[in-house]
Scaffold this motif. Structure first.
Motif, PDB file in Angstrom:
ATOM      1  N   GLU A  78       0.833  -1.211   0.000  1.00  0.00           N
ATOM      2  CA  GLU A  78       0.000   0.000   0.000  1.00  0.00           C
ATOM      3  C   GLU A  78       0.860   1.250   0.000  1.00  0.00           C
ATOM      4  O   GLU A  78       1.926   1.294   0.615  1.00  0.00           O
ATOM      5  CB  GLU A  78      -0.903   0.001   1.236  1.00  0.00           C
ATOM      6  CG  GLU A  78      -1.838   1.190   1.317  1.00  0.00           C
ATOM      7  CD  GLU A  78      -2.716   1.131   2.550  1.00  0.00           C
ATOM      8  OE1 GLU A  78      -3.277   2.181   2.918  1.00  0.00           O
ATOM      9  OE2 GLU A  78      -2.837   0.043   3.162  1.00  0.00           O
ATOM     10  N   LEU A  79       0.388   2.268  -0.702  1.00  0.00           N
ATOM     11  CA  LEU A  79       0.988   3.592  -0.706  1.00  0.00           C
ATOM     12  C   LEU A  79      -0.078   4.579  -0.256  1.00  0.00           C
ATOM     13  O   LEU A  79      -1.180   4.615  -0.811  1.00  0.00           O
ATOM     14  CB  LEU A  79       1.486   3.961  -2.102  1.00  0.00           C
ATOM     15  CG  LEU A  79       2.106   5.356  -2.266  1.00  0.00           C
ATOM     16  CD1 LEU A  79       3.399   5.456  -1.457  1.00  0.00           C
ATOM     17  CD2 LEU A  79       2.371   5.657  -3.738  1.00  0.00           C
ATOM     18  N   ALA A  80       0.235   5.382   0.776  1.00  0.00           N
ATOM     19  CA  ALA A  80      -0.763   6.283   1.343  1.00  0.00           C
ATOM     20  C   ALA A  80      -0.188   7.680   1.537  1.00  0.00           C
ATOM     21  O   ALA A  80       1.006   7.858   1.777  1.00  0.00           O
ATOM     22  CB  ALA A  80      -1.270   5.751   2.675  1.00  0.00           C
ATOM     23  N   GLN A  81      -1.081   8.656   1.449  1.00  0.00           N
ATOM     24  CA  GLN A  81      -0.742  10.060   1.694  1.00  0.00           C
ATOM     25  C   GLN A  81      -1.558  10.556   2.884  1.00  0.00           C
ATOM     26  O   GLN A  81      -2.783  10.372   2.928  1.00  0.00           O
ATOM     27  CB  GLN A  81      -1.042  10.923   0.475  1.00  0.00           C
ATOM     28  CG  GLN A  81      -0.809  12.409   0.655  1.00  0.00           C
ATOM     29  CD  GLN A  81       0.666  12.760   0.821  1.00  0.00           C
ATOM     30  OE1 GLN A  81       1.529  12.061   0.288  1.00  0.00           O
ATOM     31  NE2 GLN A  81       0.960  13.828   1.544  1.00  0.00           N
ATOM     32  N   THR A  82      -0.896  11.177   3.869  1.00  0.00           N
ATOM     33  CA  THR A  82      -1.548  11.617   5.091  1.00  0.00           C
ATOM     34  C   THR A  82      -1.438  13.133   5.240  1.00  0.00           C
ATOM     35  O   THR A  82      -0.399  13.718   4.935  1.00  0.00           O
ATOM     36  CB  THR A  82      -0.907  10.948   6.317  1.00  0.00           C
ATOM     37  OG1 THR A  82      -0.997   9.529   6.190  1.00  0.00           O
ATOM     38  CG2 THR A  82      -1.599  11.375   7.602  1.00  0.00           C
ATOM     39  N   ASP A  83      -2.524  13.754   5.716  1.00  0.00           N
ATOM     40  CA  ASP A  83      -2.537  15.186   6.002  1.00  0.00           C
ATOM     41  C   ASP A  83      -3.075  15.386   7.413  1.00  0.00           C
ATOM     42  O   ASP A  83      -4.206  14.985   7.712  1.00  0.00           O
ATOM     43  CB  ASP A  83      -3.419  15.938   5.001  1.00  0.00           C
ATOM     44  CG  ASP A  83      -2.850  15.916   3.601  1.00  0.00           C
ATOM     45  OD1 ASP A  83      -1.863  16.616   3.362  1.00  0.00           O
ATOM     46  OD2 ASP A  83      -3.396  15.189   2.753  1.00  0.00           O
ATOM     47  N   PHE A  84      -2.258  15.998   8.286  1.00  0.00           N
ATOM     48  CA  PHE A  84      -2.667  16.253   9.663  1.00  0.00           C
ATOM     49  C   PHE A  84      -3.161  17.684   9.818  1.00  0.00           C
ATOM     50  O   PHE A  84      -2.749  18.591   9.087  1.00  0.00           O
ATOM     51  CB  PHE A  84      -1.491  16.026  10.621  1.00  0.00           C
ATOM     52  CG  PHE A  84      -1.112  14.587  10.811  1.00  0.00           C
ATOM     53  CD1 PHE A  84      -1.801  13.784  11.709  1.00  0.00           C
ATOM     54  CD2 PHE A  84      -0.070  14.045  10.088  1.00  0.00           C
ATOM     55  CE1 PHE A  84      -1.442  12.459  11.886  1.00  0.00           C
ATOM     56  CE2 PHE A  84       0.295  12.715  10.252  1.00  0.00           C
ATOM     57  CZ  PHE A  84      -0.389  11.917  11.159  1.00  0.00           C
ATOM     58  N   ASP A  85      -4.022  17.880  10.796  1.00  0.00           N
ATOM     59  CA  ASP A  85      -4.477  19.228  11.142  1.00  0.00           C
ATOM     60  C   ASP A  85      -3.311  20.023  11.741  1.00  0.00           C
ATOM     61  O   ASP A  85      -2.369  19.453  12.298  1.00  0.00           O
ATOM     62  CB  ASP A  85      -5.620  19.157  12.158  1.00  0.00           C
ATOM     63  CG  ASP A  85      -6.863  18.470  11.600  1.00  0.00           C
ATOM     64  OD1 ASP A  85      -6.953  18.321  10.366  1.00  0.00           O
ATOM     65  OD2 ASP A  85      -7.729  18.072  12.414  1.00  0.00           O
TER      66      ASP A  85
END
Length: 222
Positions: free
Chosen positions: A182-189
């Motif tokens: 799996e390849l994932a992109q994360t964005d945090f507040d």
């Protein structure tokens, strides 16, 4: 987006069937986190952009939703990281103005700040078609601050919240065992921490906290 994901998870769980399949497994993760940190100390501001490499192991569990929607299948799941993720120690020196410059002439102050991420948990919905899938979810974790500030101040602990999107594949083996990539992109507040404990005001603003994560899993479907 988080509300949409939450509604999808609740809707999927409402269709719970004791005979539906479940999958569990472990995941090896590696990735990069990028963020911009701004520290304000007595009205003086310094900004620094950081890139941190991370590697950790997590566990996951998935419920296969027994609904016929198109040619694929929905799943809802959760993952948990049992260990802490530690940042590097950021050190900054704040110089004081001399009396001739309108300052106090006191000694320079050294600020050291380090943070740990604990109890990183994700909840997600995925859609599987043949051996491929797409995934969307939300993340939450505790942000534990560890600081050594000459000013005598301390930062409170905080929380991390974010969302992620991923694509990947499953490869079935024998007896319900599978491997997954799996390849994932994360964005945090964004995060803002204000120090307490002294007359000096220290504020840290963390913005643009994003990450790219590559993972390999092994699991079993029951």
């Amino acid at each position: 987006m988080k509300k949409v994901i939450g509604i999808l998870i609740i809707a999927a769980l409402s269709s719970f069937n004791a005979n539906a399949e479940m999958s569990i497994g472990v995941t090896a993760n590696a990735g990069l986190l990028d963020a911009t940190g701004k520290e304000t100390f007595n009205s003086k501001t310094s900004t620094k952009k950081e890139e941190l490499g991370i590697a950790y192991v997590s566990g996951f569990a998935e419920y296969h939703v027994p609904l016929n929607i198109g040619a694929g299948q929905f799943r809802v799941g959760a993952s948990y990281v049992p260990t802490s993720l530690s940042s590097e120690t950021n050190e900054s020196v704040h110089g004081s103005l001399t009396a001739a410059q309108g300052g106090t002439g006191e000694a320079d102050r050294t600020q050291k700040v380090q943070a740990d991420i604990e109890d990183l948990t994700s909840f997600y919905v995925s859609y599987h078609y043949n051996m491929f899938f797409i995934k969307a979810g939300m993340l939450e974790a505790k942000l534990i601050t560890n600081e050594n500030l000459d000013s005598g101040s301390t930062y409170p602990d905080g929380s991390l919240d974010g969302k992620f999107f991923g694509i990947g594949f499953d490869k079935d083996l024998d007896d319900g065992v599978f491997i997954r990539g799996e390849l994932a992109q994360t964005d945090f507040d964004d995060i803002k921490l204000t120090s307490t404990g002294s007359d000096n005001t220290n504020v840290i603003d963390i913005t643009g906290l994003t990450g790219t994560n590559l993972s390999i899993s092994i699991g079993k479907t029951f």
